[in-house]
Design a protein around this motif. Structure first.
Motif, PDB file in Angstrom:
ATOM      1  N   THR A 846      -2.512   2.896  -7.791  1.00 25.63           N
ATOM      2  CA  THR A 846      -3.637   3.046  -6.875  1.00 25.63           C
ATOM      3  C   THR A 846      -3.342   2.234  -5.619  1.00 25.63           C
ATOM      4  OG1 THR A 846      -6.045   3.046  -6.716  1.00 25.63           O
ATOM      5  CG2 THR A 846      -5.023   1.073  -7.654  1.00 25.63           C
ATOM      6  N   ILE A 847      -4.236   2.354  -4.651  1.00 29.76           N
ATOM      7  CA  ILE A 847      -4.066   1.640  -3.379  1.00 29.76           C
ATOM      8  C   ILE A 847      -5.031   0.462  -3.326  1.00 29.76           C
ATOM      9  CG2 ILE A 847      -4.273   1.801  -0.860  1.00 29.76           C
ATOM     10  CD1 ILE A 847      -3.492   4.732  -1.084  1.00 29.76           C
ATOM     11  N   HIS A 848      -4.495  -0.692  -2.969  1.00 35.24           N
ATOM     12  CA  HIS A 848      -5.330  -1.857  -2.688  1.00 35.24           C
ATOM     13  C   HIS A 848      -5.648  -1.810  -1.191  1.00 35.24           C
ATOM     14  CE1 HIS A 848      -5.836  -6.212  -1.575  1.00 35.24           C
ATOM     15  NE2 HIS A 848      -6.742  -6.062  -2.548  1.00 35.24           N
ATOM     16  N   ASP A 856       0.259  -1.124  -9.401  1.00 35.14           N
ATOM     17  CA  ASP A 856      -0.264  -0.729 -10.718  1.00 35.14           C
ATOM     18  C   ASP A 856      -1.764  -0.921 -10.700  1.00 35.14           C
ATOM     19  OD1 ASP A 856       2.180  -0.094 -11.847  1.00 35.14           O
ATOM     20  OD2 ASP A 856       2.549  -2.137 -12.538  1.00 35.14           O
ATOM     21  N   VAL A 857      -2.489  -0.090 -11.464  1.00 32.67           N
ATOM     22  CA  VAL A 857      -3.952  -0.157 -11.462  1.00 32.67           C
ATOM     23  C   VAL A 857      -4.426  -1.552 -11.839  1.00 32.67           C
ATOM     24  CG1 VAL A 857      -6.057   0.746 -12.502  1.00 32.67           C
ATOM     25  CG2 VAL A 857      -4.177   2.303 -11.949  1.00 32.67           C
ATOM     26  N   PHE A 858      -3.809  -2.137 -12.862  1.00 29.70           N
ATOM     27  CA  PHE A 858      -4.245  -3.471 -13.284  1.00 29.70           C
ATOM     28  C   PHE A 858      -3.988  -4.501 -12.192  1.00 29.70           C
ATOM     29  CE2 PHE A 858      -3.172  -7.649 -14.956  1.00 29.70           C
ATOM     30  CZ  PHE A 858      -4.345  -7.969 -15.622  1.00 29.70           C
ATOM     31  N   GLU A 859      -2.836  -4.432 -11.551  1.00 28.20           N
ATOM     32  CA  GLU A 859      -2.500  -5.412 -10.516  1.00 28.20           C
ATOM     33  C   GLU A 859      -3.458  -5.317  -9.337  1.00 28.20           C
ATOM     34  OE1 GLU A 859       1.524  -4.396  -9.755  1.00 28.20           O
ATOM     35  OE2 GLU A 859       2.333  -5.653 -11.369  1.00 28.20           O
ATOM     36  N   ALA A 860      -3.839  -4.086  -8.990  1.00 32.51           N
ATOM     37  CA  ALA A 860      -4.803  -3.910  -7.905  1.00 32.51           C
ATOM     38  C   ALA A 860      -6.162  -4.477  -8.293  1.00 32.51           C
ATOM     39  CB  ALA A 860      -4.917  -2.433  -7.543  1.00 32.51           C
ATOM     40  N   GLN A 865     -10.281  -8.735  -7.903  1.00 36.93           N
ATOM     41  CA  GLN A 865     -11.093  -9.749  -8.581  1.00 36.93           C
ATOM     42  C   GLN A 865     -10.914 -11.118  -7.940  1.00 36.93           C
ATOM     43  OE1 GLN A 865     -10.079 -11.055 -12.678  1.00 36.93           O
ATOM     44  NE2 GLN A 865     -12.120 -10.293 -13.238  1.00 36.93           N
ATOM     45  N   LYS A 866      -9.677 -11.463  -7.603  1.00 36.64           N
ATOM     46  CA  LYS A 866      -9.422 -12.746  -6.944  1.00 36.64           C
ATOM     47  C   LYS A 866     -10.121 -12.820  -5.596  1.00 36.64           C
ATOM     48  CE  LYS A 866      -4.930 -13.591  -9.154  1.00 36.64           C
ATOM     49  NZ  LYS A 866      -3.463 -13.690  -8.931  1.00 36.64           N
ATOM     50  N   GLU A 867     -10.268 -11.659  -4.952  1.00 36.02           N
ATOM     51  CA  GLU A 867     -10.922 -11.616  -3.642  1.00 36.02           C
ATOM     52  C   GLU A 867     -12.443 -11.510  -3.747  1.00 36.02           C
ATOM     53  OE1 GLU A 867      -7.149  -9.273  -1.490  1.00 36.02           O
ATOM     54  OE2 GLU A 867      -8.900  -8.175  -2.231  1.00 36.02           O
ATOM     55  N   GLY A 868     -12.938 -11.413  -4.986  1.00 31.99           N
ATOM     56  CA  GLY A 868     -14.382 -11.321  -5.192  1.00 31.99           C
ATOM     57  C   GLY A 868     -14.977  -9.997  -4.770  1.00 31.99           C
TER      58      GLY A 868
END
Length: 966
Positions: A846-848, A856-860, A865-868
Motif C-alpha cells: 500500500t501507499i503511505h 508492506d501493509v503492516f509497515e505502512a 501509528q507512530k504518527e498518531g
C-alpha cells in the motif's frame, strides 16, 4: 389458542402462578401423560414440575407478562409436541440462558414461533460445549492466558478467568514448533496429565474408577499393537500409523512449546480438557469419548450440544447431539460467554419407511439416502429423521449420514435419541445409572424418539419420504466406477455389454461366440471358463468400505458358505486387504477370519493392492484360456477404481462391489448369474444353496458390530486418553496461575490486546482525519485478510522472524504461529493476491501517503501509528466473506448506504475522513462522514444489536470479558 410447549422452571415464585385445571375454560388437560394442552390466549406456557424419584408431576401455567425474566431456575424441562426435535434443543438453550441481554425474550419467542419465523430471523444459541483442534485452539487459549495478566493488572483475581463452557482441545501432531525448551525459560515441573471427563459421569471431571482396561490379546496382537483405531463413522479410513509413529518423536520436539502451553492450560483452567497427542482424530474423539448426550451441572439437566472448528462436528447429530462446525471467531466467542448466531433454520423432515432389501449393506443405505437428499435440495437447512425405518439404522449408519452433510449441503442431519442410541451408549461403556437417568430425562422433556409410536411426529418445513425398499444393492462397472448396475439386473446388463460396441461399457462380442466355453486344467482338476468368469476377487477395506459392518458381513457370509459346503474355485486370484490392523483384529475376534481364509481370502497386506494393479499374476492356464477364447473375464473388488485393464491386462470387465458381494461372486465363479433364481452351488447332499440362504441379516451384523467392534474400539480409545502416552505424561509444563511468557519465543507470545486496558471503558472518541490504508474492491475474503499458508520470504512476518535468528526453513506457516500476535498482525493483508487499487496490481502493498512510499501493509500501518494517524479501509461488497478465521476481520464496522459505493461517491481514497459519534448509539444508526475535500456522505453503522454496541464501547469482546472478571 394452541400452545404445545411445556416448560418447567422451579424456584421462581416471583414469576409463576398456579391454576386449577378446571378453571381454564373447562378444557381437558392431560398433563400426567405430558400431552399438549389448549390454553386461553392470555396464558403462555405450561410448566410441569417433575420429581424423577417419586414419579410425580405438577402443572404450572405462566401468564405472558409473568414469564420473563427468569431468576434462578434449577431445572428446566421442555415438552413440545410440534416443534422439531432439533428446534426443541435450541429452545431449551434459549430459555435456560435468557438474561435479557445476550438472550432476550424476543429471541425465545421467535424460536417458540419457529413455524412462522423460520428463515426470517436470527437467533442466538448457547452450545453446551466447544471442541477445538490444536491450531484453532492455540490463539484462543493464548487470549485467555493474556486475559489473566490483564485482570491482575486491573486489580482483579486472575484465578477467576476460565472459559464460560466446557472446552475440549484435541491435540493431534501438526507441523509446528517451539522454542521454550531451547530458551530454557519454562519452570520445569513434572506432573501427571490432567484426568479427563468421564462420558458416563458428566459431573465428574476425572477418570472412571471402573478398573483397568486391558487390550485384546491373541495371535494378531502383534499386528495391531501400534495401529490406529479404524473410525467406522465416516467414509475415509483413519490414516495408517507407520508415518505417524515415525514422526511422533520429531513432532514432539518441534511442537514441544505448543504442547507445554496446552498442558499448562489444561491444569489451570477449570473448563479445559486437553486430549493427549496421538489419541485420535478430532471428530473420532468427539464422537467416541467426549459426547455427553445429557449434561448435568449442579442441579441442572440439559441436552448436550457442541460447536467446534472440526469439519466433522456434524457426526454427533447421529447420537442426538446438536452440533455443527463454525469458525475460530465464533468458537472463541462461545468460550468467552457469547452465543453463536444463526438464522432460524427450516427443518426438513426425512421420513424413512419400509425395510431394506436383505442384500443391501449399510453403505448402500447411507449412499442411497445421501443421493436422495442431494437431489431434493436441503442446502442451508436442518434435516431431521423420523419414521419406522430409522430404527433399522445403526449408530454407525446415522453418524455416517450426519457426517456427509457437505455432500448434500445441509447444516446438520439430526437423529433424536432412541433405543438404538441407548443400546449403543451401553456398548461403549456408558455408566448404566447415568443411562437410566438420561432416558428418564429425555422422555420427560419429549426429546426421546419413540420407536413404537410415531403418531405424534413434529411439524416440519417440508417432509420428504424415503422408502428403504427403494434402495437396492448395486455394483459398478464393467469399466467405470460411475456406471452403477443393480445386482438384480447384473446378468442382463452383462449380456448387453457383450453385445454393445466397444466403448464405456461394450465389448462387441459376436453373438455366436458369446456362449463359448474354454476348458482349463488347474492343480489336477478341470474347470471351464466363459464370458463373465471371475478370475480376480479382492476384498479391500478402503474408502466407502472402511465401515466395519460391510467387512463383518463379508466374514459372516464366508462363514455360512463354508458351513454349507460351498467353496471358491482355486484358479480365482482371491485376496484380503484390510484397511488397518484393527480390521484384522475385529475379523479375527468375531471368529470369521478363518472362514475367509478357507475360501482363499488370505491377508496380503494393508496398503493399496489389487485396485492399483498390485496383485499376484494369474496362472498360465487362465491366461492361455482367456487368450484362446478371447474371453471377457472379470475382476470383482471392493475398492474404488475399476478402469479397464487396471487389475490385469487380460481382465477386461472389472466390477466394484461391497465386500460380501465380492465373496458371493467369487463363490459363484461368474458375474453372469441371477442371484434370485440361480444357486451359488450345492451342499454335500446336492441341495441347491442360494445367496439368500447364506446372506447375513443387518440385525446380525449390527449386533456383532455393536457388541464387539464398537466396544473394543471405545475401550482402546478410553485407555489411550486416560493413560496418555509416555511423551505426554513426562512432558514438563509450568504450574503457575499466570503463564511464564518467554520474550524470545516466536510461537507463543502475550498479545497486546490489553496493553491500554482501563478499569472502565473510555468515552467514544471521534475519528479525525483518518487516512485510507487500503482501497479494495468486491469479494475480499478472509484468505486475503489473513492468509493461512506458508510465510513468504519477502513478507513483513519473514523479516520479523529473520531478525530473531530464524532461517527461511524455520519460518513454518501462519497457521503454526497463530499463538504469536506479532507474526499474525504482520501477516494481516499479506496475501500476494490482494488487489489494492492504490498499487494497481496484486501485491500485499500500500501507499503511505504522508511520505509517498510504497510499503508492506503492516509497515505502512505501523508508520501511521507512530504518527498518531487513524486508519480506515475502503472495501466493496462481500468484504470478509469466506471461512471465518480468528485473525481476519469478519465484517466492516461501517457500511455504505444501499446503492452507494466509493466510486459512486467520487472517492479516490487519498482524502482523509472524519467521523463523529452521537452520545447514544443504536443498532443500524446512520453516521455522517466528512472528507478533507469537503464532501459529506452518510453511512450505516453495522451494529446488529445492543450487544455489539456494548462490545464496541468496550473496545472489543476480549476487553469486555476482562473487565467483567475484574
Amino acid at each position: 389458542y394452541t400452545f404445545e410447549y411445556l416448560i418447567e422452571t422451579l424456584n421462581d415464585s416471583s414469576h409463576k402462578k398456579f391454576f386449577n385445571v378446571p378453571k381454564l375454560g373447562g378444557t381437558k388437560y392431560d398433563f400426567d401423560g405430558f400431552k399438549y394442552s389448549r390454553l386461553p390466549l392470555e396464558y403462555f406456557l405450561v410448566h410441569v414440575c417433575v420429581n424423577f424419584e417419586k414419579g410425580t408431576a405438577k402443572l404450572v401455567i405462566y401468564k405472558k407478562d409473568l414469564l420473563f425474566p427468569f431468576t434462578s431456575p434449577k431445572h428446566l424441562v421442555i415438552l413440545a409436541n410440534v416443534l422439531p426435535y432439533s428446534i426443541r434443543v435450541l429452545l431449551e438453550a434459549a430459555v435456560r440462558n435468557c438474561d435479557g441481554f445476550l438472550m432476550k425474550k424476543e429471541d425465545v419467542m421467535n424460536i417458540l414461533d419457529w413455524k412462522t419465523k423460520q428463515s426470517n430471523v436470527e437467533v442466538p444459541f448457547f452450545p453446551a460445549r466447544v471442541l477445538l483442534q490444536d491450531f484453532t485452539g492455540i490463539p484462543a487459549m493464548v487470549d485467555f492466558a493474556a486475559m489473566r495478566e490483564a485482570v491482575k493488572t486491573l486489580g482483579g483475581d486472575p484465578k477467576k478467568v476460565h472459559p464460560a463452557c466446557p472446552t475440549d482441545l484435541t491435540n493431534a501432531p501438526n507441523p509446528g514448533g517451539g522454542d521454550l525448551q531451547k530458551a530454557g525459560k519454562l519452570s520445569p515441573l513434572k506432573a501427571q496429565p490432567k484426568k479427563l471427563p468421564c462420558r458416563g459421569q458428566t459431573t465428574c471431571r476425572g477418570s472412571c474408577d471402573s478398573g483397568e482396561l486391558s487390550r485384546n490379546s491373541g495371535k494378531f496382537s502383534s499386528q495391531i499393537e501400534n495401529t490406529p483405531i479404524l473410525c467406522p463413522f465416516h467414509l475415509q479410513p483413519v490414516p495408517e500409523p507407520e508415518t505417524v509413529l515415525k514422526n511422533q518423536e520429531v513432532e514432539f520436539g518441534r511442537n514441544r512449546e505448543r504442547l507445554q502451553f496446552f498442558k499448562w492450560s489444561s491444569r489451570v483452567f477449570k473448563n479445559v480438557a486437553v486430549i493427549p497427542p496421538g489419541t485420535g482424530m478430532a471428530h473420532q474423539v468427539n464422537l467416541e469419548y467426549l459426547s455427553r448426550v445429557v449434561f448435568e451441572e449442579k442441579d441442572l439437566l440439559f441436552p448436550d450440544s457442541v460447536v467446534g472448528t472440526d469439519s466433522h462436528i456434524t457426526m454427533v447429530n447421529g447420537l442426538g447431539i446438536l452440533g455443527w462446525g463454525v469458525g475460530g471467531i465464533e468458537t472463541e466467542s462461545v468460550m468467552l460467554g457469547l452465543p453463536v448466531s444463526l438464522t432460524l433454520p427450516e427443518v426438513v423432515g426425512c421420513e424413512l419407511t419400509g425395510s431394506s432389501n436383505p442384500f443391501v449393506t449399510s453403505i448402500d443405505v447411507v449412499l442411497g439416502i445421501t443421493k436422495h437428499l442431494r437431489q431434493v435440495g436441503v442446502a442451508g437447512k436442518f434435516v431431521e429423521f423420523f419414521g419406522s425405518g430409522v430404527s433399522q439404522l445403526s449408530i454407525v449408519d446415522r453418524t455416517t449420514i450426519a457426517n456427509m452433510c457437505p455432500e448434500y449441503g445441509a447444516i446438520l442431519s439430526f437423529f433424536p435419541v432412541d433405543n438404538v442410541t441407548l443400546k449403543h451408549l451401553e456398548h461403549t461403556g456408558f455408566d448404566k445409572a447415568k443411562l437410566k437417568s438420561m432416558e428418564t430425562y429425555l422422555k420427560a422433556v419429549k426429546l426421546f424418539r419413540n420407536d413404537q409410536n410415531n403418531s405424534g411426529e413434529p411439524e416440519y418445513s417440508q417432509v420428504i419420504h424415503i422408502n428403504l425398499n427403494s434402495i437396492v444393492p448395486s455394483v459398478s462397472g464393467p469399466k467405470r466406477p460411475q456406471d452403477r448396475v443393480a445386482v438384480t439386473d447384473m446378468k442382463n446388463d452383462f449380456q448387453a455389454c457383450l453385445n454393445e460396441k466397444v466403448g464405456f461399457k461394450g465389448f462387441q462380442i459376436a453373438a455366436e461366440k458369446q456362449n463359448d466355453i474354454v476348458p482349463i486344467h488347474y492343480e489336477g482338476s478341470e474347470y471351464k471358463l466363459s464370458h463373465g468368469s471371475v478370475v480376480i476377487a479382492a476384498v479391500i477395506s478402503c474408502t466407502n468400505n472402511c465401515n466395519p459392518s460391510v467387512m463383518l458381513a463379508a466374514g459372516l457370509l464366508a462363514k455360512k458358505a463354508v458351513q454349507a459346503g460351498l467353496h471358491v474355485k482355486p484358479y480365482i486370484r482371491t485376496s484380503l486387504s484390510p484397511g488397518s490392523g484393527m480390521v484384522t483384529h475385529y475379523l479375527s475376534s468375531s471368529g470369521v477370519l478363518p472362514y475367509l481364509s478357507k475360501l482363499g481370502f488370505e491377508i496380503v497386506g494393508y496398503g493399496c493392492s489389487t485396485c492399483v494393479g498390485n496383485t499376484a499374476p494369474l496362472s498360465e492356464a487362465v491366461l492361455t484360456a482367456v487368450k484362446q477364447g478371447d474371453l471377457v473375464t472379470c475382476g470383482v473388488l471392493s475398492g474404488n477404481k475399476n478402469f479397464e485393464g487396471r487389475l490385469c491386462d487380460c481382465v477386461r470387465a472389472n466390477y466394484l462391489a461391497s465386500p460380501p458381494l465380492v465373496v458371493a461372486y467369487a463363490i459363484a465363479g461368474t458375474v453372469n448369474i441371477d442371484f434370485q433364481t440361480e444357486p451359488l452351488g450345492t451342499d454335500s447332499t446336492g441341495k441347491n444353496i442360494y445367496l439368500h440362504d447364506i446372506w447375513p441379516s443387518r440385525e446380525e451384523v449390527h449386533q456383532i458390530e455393536e457388541e464387539l467392534v464398537i466396544l473394543s474400539m471405545f475401550k482402546t480409545l478410553k485407555e489411550k486418553i486416560e493413560m496418555g502416552n509416555k511423551r505426554w505424561s513426562s512432558l514438563e509444563a509450568p504450574d503457575s496461575v499466570l503463564f511464564p511468557w518467554d520474550l524470545k519465543s516466536t510461537y507463543i507470545r502475550c498479545p497486546s490486546f490489553f496493553d491500554k486496558l482501563t478499569k472502565e471503558p473510555v468515552a467514544l472518541q471521534p475519528i479525525e482525519n483518518a487516512h485510507v490504508l487500503l482501497y479494495l474492491g468486491d469479494s475480499v475474503t478472509t484468505d486475503h485478510i489473513s492468509p493461512a499458508g506458508s510465510i513468504a520470504r519477502s513478507s513483513a512476518a519473514a523479516k520479523y522472524l529473520t531478525n530473531r535468528g530464524l532461517t527461511p526453513r524455520e519460518f513454518n506457516s501462519y497457521g503454526a504461529r497463530r499463538g504469536n500476535d506479532a507474526v499474525m498482525t504482520r501477516g494481516t493483508f499479506a496475501n500476494i493476491k490482494l488487489f489494492n487499487k492504490f498499487v494497481g496490481k496484486p501485491a500485499p502493498k500500500t501507499i503511505h501517503f504522508p511520505s509517498g512510499q510504497t510499503l508492506d501493509v503492516f509497515e505502512a500501518a505501523e508508520l501511521y501509528q507512530k504518527e498518531g494517524i487513524p486508519l480506515i479501509i475502503l472495501a466493496g461488497k462481500k468484504y470478509g466473506s469466506g471461512n471465518s478465521r480468528d485473525w481476519a476481520a469478519k465484517g466492516p464496522y461501517l457500511l455504505f448506504l444501499p446503492g452507494e459505493n466509493a466510486d459512486s461517491l467520487g472517492l479516490s481514497g487519498r482524502e482523509t475522513f472524519s467521523v463523529t459519534f452521537p452520545e447514544e448509539l443504536s443498532p443500524g444508526i446512520t453516521l455522517n462522514i466528512k472528507t478533507s475535500t469537503g464532501k459529506v456522505f452518510s453511512v450505516i453503522a453495522s451494529f446488529e444489536n445492543d450487544v455489539e454496541i456494548t462490545l464496541y464501547k468496550h473496545g472489543g469482546l476480549l476487553n469486555f470479558v476482562a473487565r467483567k472478571f475484574s
